[in-house]
Design a protein around this motif. Sequence first.
Motif, PDB file in Angstrom:
ATOM      1  N   LYS A  94       1.062   4.888 -12.270  1.00 46.26           N
ATOM      2  CA  LYS A  94       0.055   4.051 -11.630  1.00 46.26           C
ATOM      3  C   LYS A  94      -0.378   4.641 -10.294  1.00 46.26           C
ATOM      4  N   HIS A  95      -1.618   4.346  -9.932  1.00 44.28           N
ATOM      5  CA  HIS A  95      -2.119   4.702  -8.618  1.00 44.28           C
ATOM      6  C   HIS A  95      -1.915   3.516  -7.677  1.00 44.28           C
ATOM      7  N   LEU A  96      -1.883   3.816  -6.387  1.00 42.47           N
ATOM      8  CA  LEU A  96      -1.731   2.775  -5.379  1.00 42.47           C
ATOM      9  C   LEU A  96      -3.012   2.722  -4.559  1.00 42.47           C
ATOM     10  N   GLY A  97      -3.743   1.633  -4.734  1.00 43.30           N
ATOM     11  CA  GLY A  97      -4.935   1.398  -3.919  1.00 43.30           C
ATOM     12  C   GLY A  97      -4.581   0.506  -2.751  1.00 43.30           C
ATOM     13  N   TYR A  98      -5.183   0.751  -1.597  1.00 44.65           N
ATOM     14  CA  TYR A  98      -4.795  -0.021  -0.418  1.00 44.65           C
ATOM     15  C   TYR A  98      -5.920  -0.094   0.596  1.00 44.65           C
ATOM     16  N   ASN A  99      -5.720  -0.980   1.566  1.00 47.21           N
ATOM     17  CA  ASN A  99      -6.635  -1.106   2.689  1.00 47.21           C
ATOM     18  C   ASN A  99      -5.835  -1.534   3.907  1.00 47.21           C
ATOM     19  N   ILE A 100      -6.254  -1.066   5.072  1.00 52.93           N
ATOM     20  CA  ILE A 100      -5.552  -1.322   6.332  1.00 52.93           C
ATOM     21  C   ILE A 100      -6.442  -2.113   7.278  1.00 52.93           C
ATOM     22  N   ALA A 101      -5.835  -3.040   8.018  1.00 59.12           N
ATOM     23  CA  ALA A 101      -6.543  -3.773   9.070  1.00 59.12           C
ATOM     24  C   ALA A 101      -5.601  -3.968  10.240  1.00 59.12           C
ATOM     25  N   HIS A 102      -6.143  -4.020  11.437  1.00 56.00           N
ATOM     26  CA  HIS A 102      -5.300  -4.300  12.598  1.00 56.00           C
ATOM     27  C   HIS A 102      -6.102  -5.025  13.665  1.00 56.00           C
TER      28      HIS A 102
END
Length: 380
Positions: A94-102
Amino acid sequence: MSQPPEREQPLYAWIITINREPTDNEFATCLRCLDDESYQKICTIENRDDAWRSLLGRLIPCIVMKQRNVSRSAWSIKTTKAGKPYIDAPKEEKHLGYNIAHNGSLVAMAFSLGRKHKVWNIGVDVVKIALPKGIQFNTYIDSLRHKLTATEASYLDTSQMSGSEEDREKRALNRLFVIWTIKESYIKALGQPPGFDFSRVEARIPDEEIYVDGKRLTGWEFRLFKSNVGVLRTANSVFREYRNQAGIPPANPGTLQTEIYQCCMTIYRGSELNKCIFKWSEQSGELDKFLRFVTLDAMVNAAKHISADGLNREREIIRADSSEMTKEGRESSSHVAGPATQQPLSAADITRKQSMRGHASSRQDYGGYPGVPNPQRAEV
């Protein structure tokens, strides 16, 4: 409340809390874990707080993959045509999709595992529920009206609310940040560039519907929750900076201040879903399944177990030698060695503290809307 199809991949979130004043030595420890491109980018950020937030945002994927026991040499960060990052590990199924916020003292990562097209469209946003310093409520709302639709603005009309002026403004501010995080996380999930017109997206909270350019949106899941964070603040910033540079823990830890953040995660579930799903409140056990809090101490401890020996040796040479790097040096410095064979971040390191709690958002948190029931808020 409707749930997404069972075959859909779970959506997870890590919430990193900068719950105390970090030291420069800790910054260097975390910085050494990054790839060369990230390293150089972080070093160009002048504001110390911004640099820390950006650093942690780039460090989280490394620690997540470390937790999955995938060596650093076995994965890489790639981007879609829209600029959406995902982790490609050829030997993994599987691939890992992600998003970051701060924002403020919080850094968040929303991610999911699955086939590429199932995990590409993920967005997350976090915002501290507070007025900017020195800004009055009406002034602040007016400054954002151009990013709101007329319907959204009507939800913030305090003249239509009951209670004291303070209570009405607090309720309107909560509503504003629910709307804001929904819009922001959706736009980020699409991979839209900065400058996207927020008013094109309309969050009709009472109906649990989203409209884009006047058309009803379908196929998306929005998960909302709050993060209550206790942060130690020291009074003397000059003395604090001196001690940070020297790597000395503060003699007086300071005062514990509570900060509350509105959070929203968004993921595209597919065209077969003929509506949008909103998740507002969950049982405490359900929240634990997707939400994990990580302290600054735990992040620094994890960084110590991530090795980039070849890259680090090159950087030590660069620091010691003021001469220009040779072409061969630049090529060798762009390769990152695999992690050391030490134990990854343990479950004991990642735990909820009394000063760091999260709960799912319910519509009751925002004072309710006409004709909408107010479910009980789930505490964790």
